[in-house]
Design a protein around this motif. Sequence first.
Motif, PDB file in Angstrom:
ATOM      1  N   LEU A  95      41.242  46.893  44.321  1.00 35.85           N
ATOM      2  CA  LEU A  95      42.590  47.359  44.661  1.00 35.85           C
ATOM      3  C   LEU A  95      42.563  48.865  44.889  1.00 35.85           C
ATOM      4  O   LEU A  95      41.701  49.565  44.367  1.00 35.85           O
ATOM      5  N   PRO A  96      43.517  49.402  45.692  1.00 34.93           N
ATOM      6  CA  PRO A  96      44.627  48.704  46.356  1.00 34.93           C
ATOM      7  C   PRO A  96      44.179  48.007  47.635  1.00 34.93           C
ATOM      8  O   PRO A  96      43.092  48.285  48.160  1.00 34.93           O
ATOM      9  N   GLU A 103      49.353  41.789  47.247  1.00 32.25           N
ATOM     10  CA  GLU A 103      48.421  41.874  46.122  1.00 32.25           C
ATOM     11  C   GLU A 103      48.564  40.694  45.173  1.00 32.25           C
ATOM     12  O   GLU A 103      47.567  40.095  44.744  1.00 32.25           O
TER      13      GLU A 103
END
Length: 296
Positions: A95-96, A103
């Motif tokens: 992530l991101p 997500e």
Amino acid sequence: MSARVLAGPPVAAALLADAAARASRLPAQPNLVIVSVGDDPASLSYVRGKSRKAGEVGLRNTVHALAETTTQAELLTLIDTLNRDDDVNGILVQLPLPAQIAEAAVLHAIDPRKDVDGFHPLNVGELWAGRPALTPCTPAGIMFLLEHHGVPVAGARAVIVGRSHLVGRPLAALLLNADATVTVAHSRTRDLGSVTREADILVAAAGTPGLITPDMVKPGATVIDVGINRVLKPDGKGHLVGDVHPDVAGVAGALTPVPGGVGPMTVAQLLANTVRAAELQHAARADLEAAGEFVR
């Protein structure tokens, strides 16, 4: 008073040595697959570091570096393939993610048994229920750090400043499970200093440089600084600082440095989680084979 320094690297080394020993006893080397999307320099640097450390511990690892234009459907297809592959023990999505990918949808798609980041709702639920689960790496690493340095947790008053799903909330569950009395403070907490001064164990995880000042700390408290903030010095060069003001060292009994405190524990715990996932998968497979139910 000068606070005892709770350095992370030697503790991370002990955790990695244990993980390597456990991995060597398994029928096959644990296999960690890391998926990154896009070309964010920080993300790519983190991925390289995790992959290198995995190799040092004796884990197999593969990196899937996907283009910035990868769609959510394409990423979910890859995750489904990895979920079905019995040779894959751990899946980490860095992530991101780019804006076109949700997500939550990605993290929820990972098989909970291979969720070495500990973010899947099933693992989160097991954690809050007080049952064994794959646990988010930074909070689990903090607990190992406290144990290694002999910091008493049972019966202690713990205050966490920061309520993120990555650190604050799962750490609250781990501390509760270890019999601490836990308060989670945040940006809406009134008179923050009056809350933090009650802490035997104070964890700063708000992402605000120097938020915790000496007057906010109980003398002799153990202070865990999770903050990693890049700020500019007068000469224009950037450097890392935590959420805890340096002068807290004169009040606290023990303090993690930034850098070199919690950070090394996160990567070490990721690899320990991968070994744990492999152990659980091999045990489940052995049970099925013993029952005559497992067919390759």
